[in-house]
Design an enzyme around this catalytic site. Sequence first.
Site, mmCIF file in Angstrom:
data_model
loop_
_atom_site.group_PDB
_atom_site.id
_atom_site.type_symbol
_atom_site.label_atom_id
_atom_site.label_comp_id
_atom_site.label_asym_id
_atom_site.label_seq_id
_atom_site.Cartn_x
_atom_site.Cartn_y
_atom_site.Cartn_z
ATOM 1 N N ILE A 63 -17.338 -16.491 27.859
ATOM 2 C CA ILE A 63 -17.534 -17.938 27.901
ATOM 3 C C ILE A 63 -18.229 -18.190 29.229
ATOM 4 C CG2 ILE A 63 -15.186 -18.270 28.812
ATOM 5 C CD1 ILE A 63 -15.182 -21.053 27.563
ATOM 6 N N SER A 64 -19.370 -18.865 29.183
ATOM 7 C CA SER A 64 -20.192 -19.020 30.377
ATOM 8 C C SER A 64 -19.491 -19.812 31.469
ATOM 9 C CB SER A 64 -21.521 -19.718 30.029
ATOM 10 O OG SER A 64 -22.330 -18.893 29.232
ATOM 11 N N GLN A 65 -19.910 -19.569 32.687
ATOM 12 C CA GLN A 65 -19.470 -20.350 33.842
ATOM 13 C C GLN A 65 -19.745 -21.828 33.566
ATOM 14 O OE1 GLN A 65 -21.703 -19.164 37.271
ATOM 15 N NE2 GLN A 65 -20.836 -20.705 38.616
#
Length: 214
Positions: A63-65
């Site tokens: 899950i992206s930053q």
Amino acid sequence: MIDTYKHKGLRKILVRTIKEKGIKDERVLKAIEKIPRHFFVEKYSDEIAYADKALKIDAGQTISQPYTVAYQSELLHIQPGDKVLEIGTGSGYQTAILLELGATVYTIERQEMLYKKTTAFLPTLGYNPHFFLGDGSNGIPEHAPYNKIIVTAGAPIVPETLLKQLTIGGLLVIPVGDEHVQKMTTVLRISETDYEKIELDQFRFVPLIGDKAW
């Protein structure tokens, strides 16, 4: 799943953090503040769930930053009613942001485990994009054209197949580079044959996998 005052407070701190890093779009910031990120990463503590960093999820993906999610969302300039293609559903967090911004979202995921999990989970939060299982590097041509396309994995080049699925005046946001570092790239479709490409900041994404990728 419970969203407490503590969680809401952690989201306010997160919003302040990404604002300080340069995110200005108030609609994007409001979406980040509204969506309970800890629901998407239940195996992590609350503090880690709301830290501004990427986290591992199932199937070897991330899950992206939050800053990266906000950065890509801001670049897209989503207008209510925009038809948006998302390459890489993942946990569904970016999908939820796009829906909060008023987009009609077509999202495709290659990993069947993630696809099954996210298609079951997102509607429980009231988010109902059009879900697809398949090779995102090919886009979803049967539902093209799209006003905006967002790619949430690093690609070696901009896939021609995706460019052709943009409307005239449509915008693609994609990280382009090698397997270690990519430059966030925007491509504006000016006409049937002309495109304007701009390279921006460096990021690190998991690689895009598919016929038109690595």
